[in-house]
Design a protein around this motif. Structure first.
Motif, PDB file in Angstrom:
ATOM      1  N   GLU A 111      -8.325  -0.876  -7.857  1.00  0.00           N
ATOM      2  CA  GLU A 111      -7.866  -2.200  -7.464  1.00  0.00           C
ATOM      3  C   GLU A 111      -8.959  -3.235  -7.646  1.00  0.00           C
ATOM      4  N   ASP A 149      -3.563   8.301  -8.130  1.00  0.00           N
ATOM      5  CA  ASP A 149      -4.854   7.666  -7.898  1.00  0.00           C
ATOM      6  C   ASP A 149      -4.708   6.202  -8.278  1.00  0.00           C
ATOM      7  N   MET A 150      -5.614   5.367  -7.795  1.00  0.00           N
ATOM      8  CA  MET A 150      -5.511   3.945  -8.112  1.00  0.00           C
ATOM      9  C   MET A 150      -6.879   3.291  -8.139  1.00  0.00           C
ATOM     10  N   ARG A 201       0.825  -1.213   0.000  1.00  0.00           N
ATOM     11  CA  ARG A 201       0.000   0.000   0.000  1.00  0.00           C
ATOM     12  C   ARG A 201       0.858   1.260   0.000  1.00  0.00           C
ATOM     13  N   VAL A 249      -4.268  -4.130 -10.151  1.00  0.00           N
ATOM     14  CA  VAL A 249      -4.065  -2.722  -9.787  1.00  0.00           C
ATOM     15  C   VAL A 249      -3.837  -1.900 -11.059  1.00  0.00           C
ATOM     16  N   LEU A 295       2.509   1.748  -3.461  1.00  0.00           N
ATOM     17  CA  LEU A 295       1.553   2.178  -4.483  1.00  0.00           C
ATOM     18  C   LEU A 295       1.195   3.647  -4.312  1.00  0.00           C
ATOM     19  N   LYS A 296       0.995   4.071  -3.071  1.00  0.00           N
ATOM     20  CA  LYS A 296       0.659   5.473  -2.828  1.00  0.00           C
ATOM     21  C   LYS A 296       1.803   6.400  -3.206  1.00  0.00           C
ATOM     22  N   LEU A 345      -2.780   2.139 -11.822  1.00  0.00           N
ATOM     23  CA  LEU A 345      -2.340   3.375 -11.192  1.00  0.00           C
ATOM     24  C   LEU A 345      -2.304   4.515 -12.197  1.00  0.00           C
ATOM     25  N   SER A 350       1.860   6.870  -7.184  1.00  0.00           N
ATOM     26  CA  SER A 350       0.638   7.147  -7.939  1.00  0.00           C
ATOM     27  C   SER A 350      -0.111   8.348  -7.392  1.00  0.00           C
ATOM     28  N   THR A 376      -0.077   7.562 -12.873  1.00  0.00           N
ATOM     29  CA  THR A 376       1.253   8.030 -12.508  1.00  0.00           C
ATOM     30  C   THR A 376       1.646   9.223 -13.358  1.00  0.00           C
ATOM     31  N   TRP A 423      -8.491   8.731 -17.284  1.00  0.00           N
ATOM     32  CA  TRP A 423      -8.700   8.106 -15.980  1.00  0.00           C
ATOM     33  C   TRP A 423     -10.176   8.082 -15.613  1.00  0.00           C
TER      34      TRP A 423
END
Length: 203
Positions: free
Chosen positions: A61, A58-59, A49, A77, A52-53, A79, A56, A81, A185
């Motif tokens: 999952e 936003d994500m 976690r 996942v 990933l944060k 992301l 990125s 980026t 996105w």
């Protein structure tokens, strides 16, 4: 003299034995809470976690997207980026992993056990292709991410990374939101919600 009236001297101050015991109990409780927090903080899900944060803005999952062939494809996942869209397949295995870009089967060796599994790059490429189909104007790439309990003793294949090298490989997200990718996105989020309805089991 009763036990209740007995005093001990601690650091120059008189302390009743009940207060001393209470202090020790509180100290023990703090140590237990701290140990539990450390175990939670250092657990594999939390390490994933945090990584990933860090890379990125936003994500999404554990969701589906339509594959363009009348079906749906699952994505671990996705992301947002600085580079565009990043598809990740997460693999939490323990042992030595032997694989290469064009090997149909990779091998995991853990102690005396040997386990073969399909080359995960093939499935990753299918997921990347699906994302690109839905977001033609946005760069999309991907990695198979293994946790630190996996060891690549014969070299790491392309598009494959161990978790503790993920931030270094992708780069931190920083504070500037990539507005150029925001339309793609939002569209992918809408498509994921639509696919969720389409793949929901009947009541």
């Amino acid at each position: 003299m009763s036990t209740e009236n007995v005093f001990f001297v601690l650091a120059g101050y008189p302390v009743r034995w009940q207060e001393l015991v209470l202090g020790l109990v509180l100290l023990l409780a703090l140590l237990v809470a701290g140990f539990r927090y450390w175990r939670w903080y250092s657990s594999t899900p939390q390490r994933i976690r945090r990584a990933l944060k860090e890379i990125s803005h936003d994500m999404m999952e554990d969701f589906f997207l339509a594959d363009g062939l009348g079906g749906h494809i699952h994505i671990d996942v996705l992301l947002l980026t600085n580079r565009g869209l990043l598809v990740l397949d997460l693999k939490d295995v323990e042992g030595a992993v032997f694989g290469a870009d064009h090997m149909d089967e990779w091998v995991l060796i853990a102690g005396n056990r040997r386990h073969g599994f399909p080359n995960p790059l093939y499935a990753l490429h299918d997921r990347i292709a699906t994302v690109r189909m839905h977001a033609k104007d946005t760069h999309a790439e991907g990695y198979v991410v293994f946790t630190e309990s996996a060891r690549f003793e014969k070299g790491v294949p392309s598009e494959t990374v161990v978790l503790d090298h993920l931030v270094e490989t992708v780069g931190p997200a920083g504070d500037d939101y990539p507005q150029a990718f925001s339309d793609s996105w939002r569209a992918l989020r809408n498509l994921a919600e639509q696919a969720q309805e389409e793949t929901r089991p009947p009541a």
